[in-house]
Design a protein around this motif. Sequence first.
Motif, PDB file in Angstrom:
ATOM      1  N   GLY A 238      27.735  12.280   6.380  1.00  0.00           N
ATOM      2  CA  GLY A 238      26.798  11.897   5.338  1.00  0.00           C
ATOM      3  C   GLY A 238      25.514  11.441   5.982  1.00  0.00           C
ATOM      4  N   TYR A 239      25.284  10.132   6.030  1.00  0.00           N
ATOM      5  CA  TYR A 239      24.074   9.569   6.631  1.00  0.00           C
ATOM      6  C   TYR A 239      22.833   9.889   5.824  1.00  0.00           C
ATOM      7  CZ  TYR A 239      26.296   8.806  11.292  1.00  0.00           C
ATOM      8  OH  TYR A 239      27.074   8.396  12.343  1.00  0.00           O
ATOM      9  N   TYR A 240      22.992  10.200   4.549  1.00  0.00           N
ATOM     10  CA  TYR A 240      21.835  10.677   3.793  1.00  0.00           C
ATOM     11  C   TYR A 240      20.949   9.526   3.355  1.00  0.00           C
ATOM     12  CZ  TYR A 240      24.358  14.985   4.143  1.00  0.00           C
ATOM     13  OH  TYR A 240      25.023  16.081   4.653  1.00  0.00           O
ATOM     14  N   GLN A 241      19.712   9.600   3.788  1.00  0.00           N
ATOM     15  CA  GLN A 241      18.736   8.534   3.604  1.00  0.00           C
ATOM     16  C   GLN A 241      18.067   8.720   2.246  1.00  0.00           C
ATOM     17  OE1 GLN A 241      16.555   9.672   7.031  1.00  0.00           O
ATOM     18  NE2 GLN A 241      18.355   9.443   8.307  1.00  0.00           N
ATOM     19  N   THR A 242      18.647   8.105   1.244  1.00  0.00           N
ATOM     20  CA  THR A 242      18.245   8.367  -0.132  1.00  0.00           C
ATOM     21  C   THR A 242      17.284   7.306  -0.659  1.00  0.00           C
ATOM     22  OG1 THR A 242      19.979   7.034  -1.170  1.00  0.00           O
ATOM     23  CG2 THR A 242      20.572   9.293  -0.517  1.00  0.00           C
ATOM     24  N   THR A 243      16.816   7.558  -1.872  1.00  0.00           N
ATOM     25  CA  THR A 243      15.961   6.606  -2.597  1.00  0.00           C
ATOM     26  C   THR A 243      16.769   5.865  -3.655  1.00  0.00           C
ATOM     27  OG1 THR A 243      15.297   8.495  -3.982  1.00  0.00           O
ATOM     28  CG2 THR A 243      13.801   7.849  -2.212  1.00  0.00           C
ATOM     29  N   SER A 244      18.032   5.613  -3.373  1.00  0.00           N
ATOM     30  CA  SER A 244      18.912   4.978  -4.356  1.00  0.00           C
ATOM     31  C   SER A 244      18.683   3.475  -4.499  1.00  0.00           C
ATOM     32  CB  SER A 244      20.382   5.217  -3.976  1.00  0.00           C
ATOM     33  OG  SER A 244      20.669   6.597  -3.944  1.00  0.00           O
ATOM     34  N   SER A 245      17.965   2.866  -3.574  1.00  0.00           N
ATOM     35  CA  SER A 245      17.793   1.413  -3.592  1.00  0.00           C
ATOM     36  C   SER A 245      16.456   1.009  -4.196  1.00  0.00           C
ATOM     37  CB  SER A 245      17.880   0.856  -2.169  1.00  0.00           C
ATOM     38  OG  SER A 245      17.530  -0.509  -2.130  1.00  0.00           O
ATOM     39  N   ASP A 246      16.463  -0.037  -5.022  1.00  0.00           N
ATOM     40  CA  ASP A 246      15.208  -0.547  -5.572  1.00  0.00           C
ATOM     41  C   ASP A 246      14.462  -1.400  -4.551  1.00  0.00           C
ATOM     42  OD1 ASP A 246      16.745  -2.834  -5.527  1.00  0.00           O
ATOM     43  OD2 ASP A 246      16.784  -3.126  -7.693  1.00  0.00           O
ATOM     44  N   LYS A 247      15.043  -1.575  -3.350  1.00  0.00           N
ATOM     45  CA  LYS A 247      14.346  -2.283  -2.280  1.00  0.00           C
ATOM     46  C   LYS A 247      13.545  -1.328  -1.393  1.00  0.00           C
ATOM     47  CE  LYS A 247      17.860  -5.937  -1.991  1.00  0.00           C
ATOM     48  NZ  LYS A 247      18.860  -6.607  -1.109  1.00  0.00           N
ATOM     49  N   SER A 248      13.617  -0.040  -1.707  1.00  0.00           N
ATOM     50  CA  SER A 248      12.847   0.959  -0.978  1.00  0.00           C
ATOM     51  C   SER A 248      11.481   1.132  -1.638  1.00  0.00           C
ATOM     52  CB  SER A 248      13.597   2.297  -0.973  1.00  0.00           C
ATOM     53  OG  SER A 248      12.759   3.347  -0.542  1.00  0.00           O
ATOM     54  N   ILE A 249      10.491   1.546  -0.872  1.00  0.00           N
ATOM     55  CA  ILE A 249       9.133   1.721  -1.391  1.00  0.00           C
ATOM     56  C   ILE A 249       8.714   3.187  -1.390  1.00  0.00           C
ATOM     57  CG2 ILE A 249       8.380  -0.593  -0.750  1.00  0.00           C
ATOM     58  CD1 ILE A 249       7.157   0.591   1.801  1.00  0.00           C
TER      59      ILE A 249
ATOM     60  N   LEU B   7      -3.230   6.189  -2.080  1.00  0.00           N
ATOM     61  CA  LEU B   7      -2.866   7.609  -2.091  1.00  0.00           C
ATOM     62  C   LEU B   7      -3.697   8.388  -1.081  1.00  0.00           C
ATOM     63  CD1 LEU B   7      -1.324  10.008  -3.327  1.00  0.00           C
ATOM     64  CD2 LEU B   7      -3.154  10.184  -5.027  1.00  0.00           C
ATOM     65  N   GLN B   8      -4.985   8.115  -1.035  1.00  0.00           N
ATOM     66  CA  GLN B   8      -5.853   8.805  -0.085  1.00  0.00           C
ATOM     67  C   GLN B   8      -5.513   8.417   1.355  1.00  0.00           C
ATOM     68  OE1 GLN B   8      -9.416   7.402  -2.106  1.00  0.00           O
ATOM     69  NE2 GLN B   8     -10.035   9.522  -2.568  1.00  0.00           N
ATOM     70  N   ARG B   9      -5.105   7.177   1.567  1.00  0.00           N
ATOM     71  CA  ARG B   9      -4.691   6.751   2.911  1.00  0.00           C
ATOM     72  C   ARG B   9      -3.420   7.489   3.338  1.00  0.00           C
ATOM     73  NH1 ARG B   9      -4.910   0.452   1.159  1.00  0.00           N
ATOM     74  NH2 ARG B   9      -6.999   0.569   0.206  1.00  0.00           N
ATOM     75  N   LEU B  10      -2.494   7.643   2.394  1.00  0.00           N
ATOM     76  CA  LEU B  10      -1.276   8.399   2.687  1.00  0.00           C
ATOM     77  C   LEU B  10      -1.608   9.829   3.065  1.00  0.00           C
ATOM     78  CD1 LEU B  10       1.820   8.683   2.746  1.00  0.00           C
ATOM     79  CD2 LEU B  10       1.737   9.117   0.273  1.00  0.00           C
ATOM     80  N   ALA B  11      -2.518  10.436   2.323  1.00  0.00           N
ATOM     81  CA  ALA B  11      -2.925  11.806   2.630  1.00  0.00           C
ATOM     82  C   ALA B  11      -3.592  11.871   4.006  1.00  0.00           C
ATOM     83  CB  ALA B  11      -3.873  12.319   1.556  1.00  0.00           C
TER      84      ALA B  11
ATOM     85  N   ASN C  34      -2.235  -0.088   9.974  1.00  0.00           N
ATOM     86  CA  ASN C  34      -3.690  -0.252   9.981  1.00  0.00           C
ATOM     87  C   ASN C  34      -4.374   0.849   9.188  1.00  0.00           C
ATOM     88  OD1 ASN C  34      -3.553  -2.562  11.522  1.00  0.00           O
ATOM     89  ND2 ASN C  34      -3.930  -1.520  13.474  1.00  0.00           N
ATOM     90  N   ASN C  35      -3.842   2.062   9.270  1.00  0.00           N
ATOM     91  CA  ASN C  35      -4.373   3.165   8.468  1.00  0.00           C
ATOM     92  C   ASN C  35      -4.035   3.002   6.991  1.00  0.00           C
ATOM     93  OD1 ASN C  35      -5.837   5.061  10.126  1.00  0.00           O
ATOM     94  ND2 ASN C  35      -3.920   5.498  11.168  1.00  0.00           N
ATOM     95  N   MET C  36      -2.792   2.564   6.722  1.00  0.00           N
ATOM     96  CA  MET C  36      -2.364   2.440   5.327  1.00  0.00           C
ATOM     97  C   MET C  36      -3.019   1.267   4.602  1.00  0.00           C
ATOM     98  SD  MET C  36      -0.594   4.976   4.391  1.00  0.00           S
ATOM     99  CE  MET C  36      -0.270   4.291   2.761  1.00  0.00           C
ATOM    100  N   THR C  37      -3.665   0.379   5.328  1.00  0.00           N
ATOM    101  CA  THR C  37      -4.355  -0.757   4.694  1.00  0.00           C
ATOM    102  C   THR C  37      -5.863  -0.690   4.875  1.00  0.00           C
ATOM    103  OG1 THR C  37      -4.007  -2.104   6.693  1.00  0.00           O
ATOM    104  CG2 THR C  37      -2.362  -2.285   4.945  1.00  0.00           C
ATOM    105  N   ALA C  38      -6.370   0.426   5.384  1.00  0.00           N
ATOM    106  CA  ALA C  38      -7.805   0.562   5.660  1.00  0.00           C
ATOM    107  C   ALA C  38      -8.551   0.936   4.380  1.00  0.00           C
ATOM    108  CB  ALA C  38      -8.029   1.611   6.739  1.00  0.00           C
ATOM    109  N   ALA C  39      -9.307   0.008   3.836  1.00  0.00           N
ATOM    110  CA  ALA C  39     -10.013   0.241   2.567  1.00  0.00           C
ATOM    111  C   ALA C  39     -11.026   1.374   2.679  1.00  0.00           C
ATOM    112  CB  ALA C  39     -10.700  -1.046   2.124  1.00  0.00           C
TER     113      ALA C  39
ATOM    114  N   SER D  51       0.821  -1.205   0.000  1.00  0.00           N
ATOM    115  CA  SER D  51       0.000   0.000   0.000  1.00  0.00           C
ATOM    116  C   SER D  51       0.860   1.261   0.000  1.00  0.00           C
ATOM    117  CB  SER D  51      -0.927  -0.002   1.216  1.00  0.00           C
ATOM    118  OG  SER D  51      -1.750   1.142   1.226  1.00  0.00           O
ATOM    119  N   VAL D  52       1.928   1.248   0.825  1.00  0.00           N
ATOM    120  CA  VAL D  52       2.829   2.405   0.876  1.00  0.00           C
ATOM    121  C   VAL D  52       3.514   2.598  -0.474  1.00  0.00           C
ATOM    122  CG1 VAL D  52       4.889   3.374   1.957  1.00  0.00           C
ATOM    123  CG2 VAL D  52       3.191   2.180   3.361  1.00  0.00           C
ATOM    124  N   LYS D  53       4.002   1.522  -1.052  1.00  0.00           N
ATOM    125  CA  LYS D  53       4.672   1.605  -2.353  1.00  0.00           C
ATOM    126  C   LYS D  53       3.730   2.152  -3.422  1.00  0.00           C
ATOM    127  CE  LYS D  53       7.394  -1.099  -5.665  1.00  0.00           C
ATOM    128  NZ  LYS D  53       8.001  -2.429  -5.942  1.00  0.00           N
TER     129      LYS D  53
END
Length: 480
Positions: A356-367, A305-309, A294-299, A223-225
């Motif tokens: 550094g420690y920069y938490q990037t979106t460089s990985s394809d294992k990230s959602i 997208l609406q759950r994320l909002a 529970n919120n991110m999977t609540a139909a 759902s998050v992805k």
Amino acid sequence: MIVLSVLLVLCLVHPLVNGVGFRGFTFQGLEEPKPLKEYADIITEGWITQPLDHFNHRDNRTWSMRYKENSAFLKKGGPILIMIGGEWAITDGFLQTGLMYEIGAKYHGLMYYTEHRFYGESKPTKDTSTENLQYLNADQALADLAYFIETKKKEKDLEKSIVIVFGGSYAGNMAAWARLKYPHLIQGALASSAPIQAKADFYEYYEVVTKSLGTHSEKCTESVKTAFASVEELLAKQEGPDKLKSFFNLCDVPDVNSAGDLGYFLNTLAELFAGIVQYDNIENGQTKIAALCNNMTAAHLGSPLQRLAHVFSTQDKCYDVNYNNFVKKYQEISWDSPAATSIMRQWYHQTCTEYGYYQTTSSDKSIFGTLFPLDYYINLCNDLYGDYYSEETLDSRVRRTNIMYGGQLPDLHNVIFTNGDIDPWHPLSVLEDLNASSPAIVIKGSSHCRDMYSDVDTDTDDLKKARARVRDIIGKWISS
């Protein structure tokens, strides 16, 4: 290098309150236990004069470093136990409860909590200009600690007392490094959730966030992805940005031509999940991760997208995700400015120049999409502190830190490394025993720095066993 959650009255601030970073900009340092009024009279506050620059004999400028002391249990010959402050303001909490307090009370120790230069009330310079922030680094802060120990041992006539230091998150680094650099002053250390390996592109952070959400359910991560993919899809459509402004109650329509705006917006959304995972514990009978999922999977809340909002929009006023406005806020150098009082101007400078420690979106294992790569953070360094940062510059500073302190393989004895496997910072810590006297304790189902607190009924057996093992090891150090 990363961090820090630190940990105990949960002050988890919405990502937009502070901005972006270690933490990202959501990280609040080590969460302080709530100070107990009934024990307030046993804590005293003090100040010690420190050199501004410990390594330049021609610079005789000084400043006053704050610390707190609990001597209520001290008996002659007892140990000195020091909680090391990191990028936060110290309180009385850890001198009234928690793991160090319990050890200090049992072994009749003198307990201190020291404040890190440039944080809280410890202000070495007139402001936080880039020129002045050159004095904010691990080398200087470790020397502050060494001077503090030397001074207090003489002042209290405790020259022969064993010294044990405790630290969580970035301060966990400080605990391990203090033992490394000043072994004649410090005989042991607990480094909790300590990201001692500096790393520019810390893409593993969001890999762990993804995996930790998945411990609740695969449906949650899916759902998050989907929600983050929907945000990026709308950004690419003609009317999409206007829809996002409405969905997320943004003050302005996101500027799709500004990489800074897009990175800031998506990073802000992602840090909502990062903060929950990093500081996960049980509240109201369930983990914070479970409540979020529970919120991110609540139909009934609509599409992903609406759950994320729904989980993001928690206030009546609009959210400002304009990158230029954000930069302008954190360029302020006054100690009274939000940039300094939130500590993020100081901390982010440390990431630009040491970790550094920069938490990037460089990985394809990230959602969490693709829109905050390493360049986003390097550009932020330039915009906040001056036009002299590049990927090569950052890499050289990160390399220097690892050379100075040993990365994940420091030559250490009498240092305990504790980490929770849910904590997104644990990939940068020590996860296997360095040697017989420097064990690594990985705590199943635990998050950032949870071991530094006292046992509560909702703690897992693994967490309670980890604390018991730490108490036993440190007790043997003190008694030997």
